[in-house]
Every structure is written in C-alpha cells, then in structure tokens.
Design a protein around this motif. Sequence first.
Motif, PDB file in Angstrom:
ATOM      1  N   PHE A   4      -6.416  -2.063   8.075  1.00 26.54           N
ATOM      2  CA  PHE A   4      -7.290  -0.919   7.853  1.00 26.54           C
ATOM      3  C   PHE A   4      -7.180   0.071   9.005  1.00 26.54           C
ATOM      4  O   PHE A   4      -7.119   1.285   8.789  1.00 26.54           O
ATOM      5  N   LEU A   5      -7.149  -0.435  10.232  1.00 21.32           N
ATOM      6  CA  LEU A   5      -7.030   0.430  11.402  1.00 21.32           C
ATOM      7  C   LEU A   5      -5.745   1.255  11.330  1.00 21.32           C
ATOM      8  O   LEU A   5      -5.765   2.459  11.594  1.00 21.32           O
ATOM      9  N   PHE A  17     -11.693   5.016  11.648  1.00 21.00           N
ATOM     10  CA  PHE A  17     -10.905   4.449  12.743  1.00 21.00           C
ATOM     11  C   PHE A  17     -11.822   4.007  13.866  1.00 21.00           C
ATOM     12  O   PHE A  17     -11.705   2.887  14.370  1.00 21.00           O
ATOM     13  N   LYS A  18     -12.746   4.877  14.257  1.00 22.96           N
ATOM     14  CA  LYS A  18     -13.659   4.559  15.352  1.00 22.96           C
ATOM     15  C   LYS A  18     -14.528   3.349  15.008  1.00 22.96           C
ATOM     16  O   LYS A  18     -14.692   2.448  15.840  1.00 22.96           O
ATOM     17  N   ALA A  19     -15.073   3.302  13.795  1.00 24.59           N
ATOM     18  CA  ALA A  19     -15.930   2.181  13.392  1.00 24.59           C
ATOM     19  C   ALA A  19     -15.161   0.866  13.426  1.00 24.59           C
ATOM     20  O   ALA A  19     -15.687  -0.159  13.873  1.00 24.59           O
ATOM     21  N   THR A  20     -13.912   0.890  12.985  1.00 28.98           N
ATOM     22  CA  THR A  20     -13.101  -0.324  12.985  1.00 28.98           C
ATOM     23  C   THR A  20     -12.679  -0.702  14.396  1.00 28.98           C
ATOM     24  O   THR A  20     -12.708  -1.874  14.767  1.00 28.98           O
ATOM     25  N   ASP A  25     -12.906  -4.121  19.428  1.00 30.19           N
ATOM     26  CA  ASP A  25     -13.011  -4.015  20.887  1.00 30.19           C
ATOM     27  C   ASP A  25     -13.707  -5.216  21.520  1.00 30.19           C
ATOM     28  O   ASP A  25     -13.658  -5.399  22.722  1.00 30.19           O
ATOM     29  N   ILE A  26     -14.331  -6.071  20.731  1.00 32.09           N
ATOM     30  CA  ILE A  26     -15.084  -7.187  21.322  1.00 32.09           C
ATOM     31  C   ILE A  26     -14.183  -8.336  21.779  1.00 32.09           C
ATOM     32  O   ILE A  26     -14.602  -9.156  22.578  1.00 32.09           O
ATOM     33  N   MET A  56      -7.902   5.742  20.200  1.00 31.06           N
ATOM     34  CA  MET A  56      -6.973   4.643  20.474  1.00 31.06           C
ATOM     35  C   MET A  56      -6.936   4.342  21.973  1.00 31.06           C
ATOM     36  O   MET A  56      -7.064   3.187  22.390  1.00 31.06           O
ATOM     37  N   ASP A  57      -6.794   5.388  22.773  1.00 30.76           N
ATOM     38  CA  ASP A  57      -6.753   5.218  24.226  1.00 30.76           C
ATOM     39  C   ASP A  57      -8.070   4.680  24.771  1.00 30.76           C
ATOM     40  O   ASP A  57      -8.081   3.795  25.622  1.00 30.76           O
TER      41      ASP A  57
END
Length: 69
Positions: A4-5, A17-20, A25-26, A56-57
Amino acid sequence: WATFLQAYAFMGDVKAFKATAIKMDISPFVRREACRTLLQMQEAGATFSSEIQSQMDERLCHGQEKLIP
C-alpha cells in the motif's frame, strides 16, 4: 503495509502515504525495509512528489545511511 505504501507513493496520495508510514514507523526493522523498498523504486526510475519525498525522509528514512550500494 508495504504494498500500500508503494502504491500511495507512486500515485502521490500524501494523506494515505503519511497515515501508512506512521503505522510503519513503530518498528525499526519495518521502517528500514520500507525505506529500502522506496529507494529501490526510485533507483528503478519511479519519481515521487516533493511531499511524498519529504514524508519518506521524515517518517521512514530518517537517521539511516544510504541503504542501496
């Protein structure tokens, strides 16, 4: 989440993208692999919007050395 990303990055869907990316990130391992996959997409010729590149960065590739030799 990786598939999905990749699709969100390719399509330029910054919100999705941000939500995924936040979910990924965890885990340091998952974050590193997501970063590596997106970098490989770029190496293969994919281009991302500046907003996707920034996310992304910030969310996935922060604090990592270049992952593709």
